[in-house]
Design a protein around this motif. Structure first.
Motif, short mmCIF file in Angstrom:
data_model
loop_
_atom_site.label_atom_id
_atom_site.label_comp_id
_atom_site.label_asym_id
_atom_site.label_seq_id
_atom_site.Cartn_x
_atom_site.Cartn_y
_atom_site.Cartn_z
N PHE A 1 0.80 -1.17 0.07
CA PHE A 1 0.03 -0.08 -0.13
C PHE A 1 0.91 1.10 0.23
CE2 PHE A 1 -2.31 -3.33 1.80
CZ PHE A 1 -3.84 -3.29 1.45
N VAL A 2 0.25 2.30 -0.78
CA VAL A 2 1.10 3.61 -0.62
C VAL A 2 0.90 4.22 0.90
CG1 VAL A 2 0.79 5.87 -1.51
CG2 VAL A 2 0.46 4.19 -2.94
N THR A 3 2.01 4.51 1.42
CA THR A 3 2.08 5.18 2.50
C THR A 3 1.07 6.31 2.86
OG1 THR A 3 3.31 6.05 4.46
CG2 THR A 3 3.82 6.85 2.31
N GLU A 4 0.47 6.43 4.08
CA GLU A 4 -0.45 7.52 4.31
C GLU A 4 0.28 8.59 5.23
OE1 GLU A 4 -4.48 6.33 5.83
OE2 GLU A 4 -3.78 4.24 5.15
N ASN A 5 1.42 8.50 5.27
CA ASN A 5 2.52 9.40 5.98
C ASN A 5 2.68 10.70 5.06
OD1 ASN A 5 4.72 10.90 7.10
ND2 ASN A 5 5.40 9.17 8.34
N GLN A 6 2.08 11.63 5.29
CA GLN A 6 2.08 12.79 4.29
C GLN A 6 3.72 13.59 4.41
OE1 GLN A 6 -0.12 14.05 2.11
NE2 GLN A 6 -1.32 12.26 2.74
N SER A 7 4.26 13.58 5.55
CA SER A 7 5.58 13.85 5.47
C SER A 7 6.55 13.32 4.71
CB SER A 7 5.96 13.74 7.16
OG SER A 7 7.44 14.38 7.08
N ILE A 8 6.59 11.83 4.42
CA ILE A 8 7.11 10.99 3.75
C ILE A 8 7.01 11.55 2.27
CG2 ILE A 8 7.77 8.98 2.89
CD1 ILE A 8 7.49 7.87 5.78
N LEU A 9 5.52 11.44 1.98
CA LEU A 9 4.95 11.89 0.58
C LEU A 9 5.58 13.36 0.13
CD1 LEU A 9 1.69 10.22 0.66
CD2 LEU A 9 3.75 9.36 -0.47
N GLN A 10 5.68 14.19 1.12
CA GLN A 10 6.01 15.39 0.71
C GLN A 10 7.85 15.77 0.58
OE1 GLN A 10 4.01 18.11 -0.07
NE2 GLN A 10 5.72 19.15 -0.45
N ASP A 11 8.33 14.99 1.47
CA ASP A 11 9.78 14.63 1.18
C ASP A 11 10.07 14.13 -0.15
OD1 ASP A 11 9.97 15.78 3.62
OD2 ASP A 11 10.64 13.94 4.42
N MET A 12 9.50 12.99 -0.72
CA MET A 12 9.37 12.44 -1.83
C MET A 12 9.18 13.43 -2.99
SD MET A 12 7.33 9.53 -3.90
CE MET A 12 6.05 10.67 -4.10
N ARG A 13 8.09 14.21 -2.84
CA ARG A 13 7.88 15.40 -3.84
C ARG A 13 8.83 16.30 -3.95
NH1 ARG A 13 3.27 17.04 -6.33
NH2 ARG A 13 3.10 19.61 -6.61
N GLU A 14 9.30 16.74 -2.92
CA GLU A 14 10.45 17.65 -2.95
C GLU A 14 11.70 17.19 -3.44
OE1 GLU A 14 12.07 21.43 -2.59
OE2 GLU A 14 10.13 20.95 -2.36
N ARG A 15 11.94 15.73 -3.05
CA ARG A 15 13.25 15.07 -3.66
C ARG A 15 13.15 15.10 -5.21
NH1 ARG A 15 14.08 10.43 -5.07
NH2 ARG A 15 11.90 9.66 -3.77
N LEU A 16 12.10 14.56 -5.67
CA LEU A 16 11.86 14.50 -6.93
C LEU A 16 12.12 15.84 -7.84
CD1 LEU A 16 9.19 11.68 -7.42
CD2 LEU A 16 11.81 11.57 -7.50
N LYS A 17 11.28 16.81 -7.13
CA LYS A 17 11.35 18.26 -8.06
C LYS A 17 13.01 18.56 -7.91
CE LYS A 17 10.34 21.93 -5.57
NZ LYS A 17 9.66 22.96 -4.80
#
Length: 127
Positions: free
Chosen positions: A73-89
């Motif tokens: 399942f995709v994590t529900e941890n918004q902090s991790i998802l936001q970090d991923m978003r910033e890293r990919l950017k």
């Protein structure tokens, strides 16, 4: 999902990148179940072992979590998802700027070109 992979990067890494981008675009939401390893292998035409490695990589990055007997399942941890978003950017920006530097552009030229491009596209978006 296209099943075309390029040989310069391992397939499991390319597949992980595709899944990350699906999450970024909102095609996969926090808490969504990913296809089983076998299903994903059939969807993208790769060996299930490759999909398993992809899921392990994503789990190591805490982007997904495995639940015994239920799936991945995709994590529900918004902090991790936001970090991923910033890293990919930052990765995309870094690659773009490096490519522009290789062509001989200076930072000021890159910045003004981006500003012009964004202004032009903003106007097109409002039409």
């Amino acid at each position: 999902m296209s099943d075309t992979f390029h040989s310069s990067t391992p397939i499991y890494s390319q597949l992980a990148e595709r899944i990350n981008k699906q999450i970024l675009r909102g095609e996969l939401q926090p808490g969504d179940k990913l296809p089983s390893v076998r299903e994903m292998g059939l969807q993208v035409n790769v060996n299930p072992n490759t999909v398993q490695r992809t899921y392990r990589e994503l789990e190591g990055m805490m982007i997904v979590e495995s639940r015994r007997g239920q799936g991945t399942f995709v994590t529900e941890n918004q902090s991790i998802l936001q970090d991923m978003r910033e890293r990919l950017k930052q990765e995309e920006i870094s690659q773009f700027v490096a490519s522009m530097h290789e062509m001989g552009y200076k930072n000021e030229e890159i910045e003004s070109g981006l500003q012009s491009y964004l202004i032009k596209n903003k106007e097109e978006d409002t039409e």
